[in-house]
Scaffold this motif. Structure first.
Motif, PDB file in Angstrom:
ATOM      1  N   GLU A   1       0.838  -1.206   0.000  1.00  0.00           N
ATOM      2  CA  GLU A   1       0.000   0.000   0.000  1.00  0.00           C
ATOM      3  C   GLU A   1       0.870   1.252   0.000  1.00  0.00           C
ATOM      4  OE1 GLU A   1      -3.177   2.090   3.030  1.00  0.00           O
ATOM      5  OE2 GLU A   1      -3.275  -0.084   2.734  1.00  0.00           O
ATOM      6  N   VAL A   2       1.956   1.213   0.807  1.00  0.00           N
ATOM      7  CA  VAL A   2       2.872   2.353   0.857  1.00  0.00           C
ATOM      8  C   VAL A   2       3.520   2.575  -0.499  1.00  0.00           C
ATOM      9  CG1 VAL A   2       5.016   3.220   1.862  1.00  0.00           C
ATOM     10  CG2 VAL A   2       3.321   2.088   3.311  1.00  0.00           C
ATOM     11  N   ALA A   3       4.025   1.489  -1.090  1.00  0.00           N
ATOM     12  CA  ALA A   3       4.700   1.598  -2.380  1.00  0.00           C
ATOM     13  C   ALA A   3       3.742   2.019  -3.482  1.00  0.00           C
ATOM     14  CB  ALA A   3       5.353   0.268  -2.745  1.00  0.00           C
ATOM     15  N   GLY A   4       2.465   1.635  -3.345  1.00  0.00           N
ATOM     16  CA  GLY A   4       1.486   2.029  -4.340  1.00  0.00           C
ATOM     17  C   GLY A   4       1.328   3.531  -4.431  1.00  0.00           C
ATOM     18  N   GLY A   5       1.555   4.219  -3.311  1.00  0.00           N
ATOM     19  CA  GLY A   5       1.490   5.673  -3.324  1.00  0.00           C
ATOM     20  C   GLY A   5       2.733   6.319  -3.887  1.00  0.00           C
ATOM     21  N   LEU A   6       3.812   5.536  -4.022  1.00  0.00           N
ATOM     22  CA  LEU A   6       5.060   6.064  -4.553  1.00  0.00           C
ATOM     23  C   LEU A   6       5.234   5.756  -6.033  1.00  0.00           C
ATOM     24  CD1 LEU A   6       7.385   4.932  -1.620  1.00  0.00           C
ATOM     25  CD2 LEU A   6       6.582   7.253  -2.040  1.00  0.00           C
ATOM     26  N   ALA A   7       4.817   4.552  -6.415  1.00  0.00           N
ATOM     27  CA  ALA A   7       5.004   4.141  -7.806  1.00  0.00           C
ATOM     28  C   ALA A   7       3.968   3.071  -8.150  1.00  0.00           C
ATOM     29  CB  ALA A   7       6.419   3.577  -8.000  1.00  0.00           C
ATOM     30  N   LYS A   8       3.316   3.230  -9.297  1.00  0.00           N
ATOM     31  CA  LYS A   8       2.319   2.265  -9.736  1.00  0.00           C
ATOM     32  C   LYS A   8       2.960   1.061 -10.426  1.00  0.00           C
ATOM     33  CE  LYS A   8      -0.927   4.941  -8.279  1.00  0.00           C
ATOM     34  NZ  LYS A   8      -1.627   4.613  -7.007  1.00  0.00           N
ATOM     35  N   VAL A   9       4.149   1.253 -10.979  1.00  0.00           N
ATOM     36  CA  VAL A   9       4.870   0.172 -11.653  1.00  0.00           C
ATOM     37  C   VAL A   9       6.347   0.314 -11.304  1.00  0.00           C
ATOM     38  CG1 VAL A   9       3.240  -0.035 -13.566  1.00  0.00           C
ATOM     39  CG2 VAL A   9       5.167   1.567 -13.738  1.00  0.00           C
ATOM     40  N   GLY A  10       7.133  -0.683 -11.700  1.00  0.00           N
ATOM     41  CA  GLY A  10       8.575  -0.590 -11.494  1.00  0.00           C
ATOM     42  C   GLY A  10       9.068  -1.531 -10.414  1.00  0.00           C
ATOM     43  N   PRO A  11      10.389  -1.566 -10.219  1.00  0.00           N
ATOM     44  CA  PRO A  11      11.002  -2.512  -9.280  1.00  0.00           C
ATOM     45  C   PRO A  11      10.505  -2.373  -7.843  1.00  0.00           C
ATOM     46  CG  PRO A  11      12.675  -1.535 -10.705  1.00  0.00           C
ATOM     47  CD  PRO A  11      11.403  -0.788 -10.946  1.00  0.00           C
ATOM     48  N   ILE A  12      10.340  -1.125  -7.348  1.00  0.00           N
ATOM     49  CA  ILE A  12       9.901  -0.953  -5.959  1.00  0.00           C
ATOM     50  C   ILE A  12       8.503  -1.527  -5.768  1.00  0.00           C
ATOM     51  CG2 ILE A  12       9.224   0.759  -4.238  1.00  0.00           C
ATOM     52  CD1 ILE A  12      11.528   2.471  -5.059  1.00  0.00           C
ATOM     53  N   LYS A  13       7.602  -1.232  -6.722  1.00  0.00           N
ATOM     54  CA  LYS A  13       6.228  -1.752  -6.620  1.00  0.00           C
ATOM     55  C   LYS A  13       6.234  -3.274  -6.729  1.00  0.00           C
ATOM     56  CE  LYS A  13       1.697  -1.274  -6.567  1.00  0.00           C
ATOM     57  NZ  LYS A  13       1.295  -2.684  -6.629  1.00  0.00           N
ATOM     58  N   ASN A  14       7.002  -3.825  -7.652  1.00  0.00           N
ATOM     59  CA  ASN A  14       7.050  -5.280  -7.813  1.00  0.00           C
ATOM     60  C   ASN A  14       7.623  -5.962  -6.575  1.00  0.00           C
ATOM     61  OD1 ASN A  14       6.017  -4.993 -10.388  1.00  0.00           O
ATOM     62  ND2 ASN A  14       8.035  -5.016 -11.383  1.00  0.00           N
ATOM     63  N   GLN A  15       8.693  -5.353  -6.022  1.00  0.00           N
ATOM     64  CA  GLN A  15       9.309  -5.939  -4.843  1.00  0.00           C
ATOM     65  C   GLN A  15       8.346  -5.924  -3.655  1.00  0.00           C
ATOM     66  OE1 GLN A  15      12.614  -3.800  -3.178  1.00  0.00           O
ATOM     67  NE2 GLN A  15      13.375  -5.561  -2.031  1.00  0.00           N
ATOM     68  N   SER A  16       7.643  -4.819  -3.469  1.00  0.00           N
ATOM     69  CA  SER A  16       6.732  -4.720  -2.328  1.00  0.00           C
ATOM     70  C   SER A  16       5.580  -5.711  -2.460  1.00  0.00           C
ATOM     71  CB  SER A  16       6.192  -3.299  -2.191  1.00  0.00           C
ATOM     72  OG  SER A  16       5.474  -2.920  -3.346  1.00  0.00           O
ATOM     73  N   ASP A  17       5.055  -5.876  -3.663  1.00  0.00           N
ATOM     74  CA  ASP A  17       3.974  -6.850  -3.869  1.00  0.00           C
ATOM     75  C   ASP A  17       4.458  -8.262  -3.566  1.00  0.00           C
ATOM     76  OD1 ASP A  17       2.245  -4.856  -4.590  1.00  0.00           O
ATOM     77  OD2 ASP A  17       2.434  -5.190  -6.755  1.00  0.00           O
ATOM     78  N   THR A  18       5.694  -8.578  -3.961  1.00  0.00           N
ATOM     79  CA  THR A  18       6.249  -9.901  -3.694  1.00  0.00           C
ATOM     80  C   THR A  18       6.436 -10.127  -2.202  1.00  0.00           C
ATOM     81  OG1 THR A  18       7.418  -9.862  -5.816  1.00  0.00           O
ATOM     82  CG2 THR A  18       8.179 -11.458  -4.181  1.00  0.00           C
ATOM     83  N   MET A  19       6.903  -9.094  -1.493  1.00  0.00           N
ATOM     84  CA  MET A  19       7.100  -9.229  -0.050  1.00  0.00           C
ATOM     85  C   MET A  19       5.782  -9.487   0.669  1.00  0.00           C
ATOM     86  SD  MET A  19      10.077  -6.512   1.010  1.00  0.00           S
ATOM     87  CE  MET A  19       9.239  -5.057   0.391  1.00  0.00           C
ATOM     88  N   MET A  20       4.702  -8.888   0.184  1.00  0.00           N
ATOM     89  CA  MET A  20       3.417  -9.068   0.852  1.00  0.00           C
ATOM     90  C   MET A  20       2.939 -10.506   0.794  1.00  0.00           C
ATOM     91  SD  MET A  20       2.798  -6.299   2.318  1.00  0.00           S
ATOM     92  CE  MET A  20       1.257  -6.880   2.996  1.00  0.00           C
ATOM     93  N   THR A  21       3.371 -11.265  -0.201  1.00  0.00           N
ATOM     94  CA  THR A  21       2.993 -12.678  -0.246  1.00  0.00           C
ATOM     95  C   THR A  21       3.568 -13.422   0.952  1.00  0.00           C
ATOM     96  OG1 THR A  21       4.909 -13.291  -1.616  1.00  0.00           O
ATOM     97  CG2 THR A  21       2.899 -12.639  -2.769  1.00  0.00           C
ATOM     98  N   LEU A  22       4.744 -13.000   1.427  1.00  0.00           N
ATOM     99  CA  LEU A  22       5.326 -13.596   2.636  1.00  0.00           C
ATOM    100  C   LEU A  22       4.637 -13.058   3.877  1.00  0.00           C
ATOM    101  CD1 LEU A  22       7.479 -15.133   4.317  1.00  0.00           C
ATOM    102  CD2 LEU A  22       8.939 -13.103   4.051  1.00  0.00           C
ATOM    103  N   PHE A  23       4.488 -11.737   3.972  1.00  0.00           N
ATOM    104  CA  PHE A  23       3.973 -11.133   5.193  1.00  0.00           C
ATOM    105  C   PHE A  23       2.528 -11.536   5.479  1.00  0.00           C
ATOM    106  CE2 PHE A  23       7.069  -7.412   4.315  1.00  0.00           C
ATOM    107  CZ  PHE A  23       8.125  -8.188   4.757  1.00  0.00           C
TER     108      PHE A  23
END
Length: 333
Positions: A170-192
């Motif tokens: 959610e935090v990264a979504g406010g910073l970038a809709k696409v790109g490495p940061i958004k992809n990385q954050s979405d991947t991390m949420m699968t663990l969290f």
């Protein structure tokens, strides 16, 4: 047997002053049984791990700091490693891994660009900090030269910030809709959000910490994050009968009987000592009544709960091992 056999990431949070860092350290020692390797991480920049284990301040690299608690069956213990995660260092590592900046990244650090980036966009700090934790949990034998951990314990931010800290997509979504940061954050949420993570809450038996724990559990659940257990820290001994506590709380203890008992064992002190003892007994009984009422509220949270006693000698490495043994005996580790 552990109540959390599937969990690889133990997140420990709690209101300030409840002893969450102590509980995180004790949990890491307890988990490092039966030959397991455990990583204990901190993200708040206080070097609390170094102080608790009486070692030099930790750099941004993993270091072995202690042997784990010996296995209940006498098995050799594993090791506890520690990592102090610094957001600026994490950003440099991120730039090196994902953008291959290398020396250019270090040059940015010299010009203060790294500090500027992590200050101007606080959400980036959380993505970087949690990203390093994610990497440690997901690590496997293909990571050459890196230690593969059986469990990772995170000494996390306080209860009021834990949901924002872990809800990085959610935090990264406010910073970038696409790109490495958004992809990385979405991947991390699968663990969290998976059963491999458990968020444990530390409290003491007082009104504000217990209420904050209840609110924190509700907020974490609403965000789709997995709630672990509640560790009730710094409890007082429960070695007096309820009837005796009631008499002490009402100030009805037998004054003459207390004075006679003191005289019989050769303790002098007169009326001053007797009055002091009666006052202490009444305060203890009042405190116990408050704790018992808060303990009932903790039980109503409908999550596993564990209790750690207040150690008279305070917290040192020996005390951490004592708390670790208690956590393992109760099933948290």
């Amino acid at each position: 047997m552990s109540d959390w056999p599937r969990v690889r990431l133990h997140v420990v949070t709690g209101k300030g002053g409840t002893g969450k860092s102590t509980v995180a350290a004790a949990l890491a020692l307890a988990l490092a049984s039966h030959g397991k390797n455990v990583l204990l991480c901190e993200v708040e920049g206080r070097q609390g791990i170094a102080r608790m284990f009486d070692v030099d301040p930790l750099p941004f690299e993993e270091r072995r700091i202690a042997a784990g608690l010996t296995g209940a069956d006498g098995a050799s213990p594993g090791a506890v490693h520690a990592l102090h995660i610094d957001p600026e260092a994490a950003l440099l590592e991120y730039l090196s891994l994902y953008y291959r900046l290398g020396r250019a990244g270090r040059a940015l650090d010299k010009f203060g660009v790294v500090e500027f980036a992590t200050t101007i966009a606080p959400g980036v700090r959380d993505v970087l900090l949690t990203g390093k934790i994610y990497e440690a949990v997901q690590r496997n034998a293909r990571n050459k030269g890196a230690i593969e951990y059986d469990a990772v314990v995170l000494d996390a931010p306080p209860t009021g910030r834990i949901t924002q800290f872990l809800n990085v997509s959610e935090v990264a979504g406010g910073l970038a809709k696409v790109g490495p940061i958004k992809n990385q954050s979405d991947t991390m949420m699968t663990l969290f959000r998976s059963p491999r993570t458990a968020i444990h809450f530390v409290t003491v038996l007082e009104e504000m910490p217990v209420q904050e724990t209840a609110d924190g559990i509700e907020e974490v659940r609403a965000a789709g994050l997995p709630v672990g257990g509640v560790v009730v820290n710094l409890t007082r001994p429960r070695d007096l009968r309820v009837k005796d506590l009631g008499v002490a709380r009402r100030g009805e203890l037998d004054r003459d009987g207390v004075a006679a008992d003191l005289a019989r064992v050769g303790v002098a002190g007169g009326d001053t000592m007797v009055d002091g003892l009666l006052h202490e007994a009444q305060e203890h009984a009042v405190r116990r009544a408050l704790e018992d009422s808060q303990r009932k509220l903790v039980k109503e949270l409908d999550v596993p709960s564990y209790e750690l006693s207040r150690l008279p000698q305070g917290i040192d490495l020996g005390g951490l091992y004592e708390l670790a043994a208690s956590l393992r005996q109760q099933g948290l580790a």
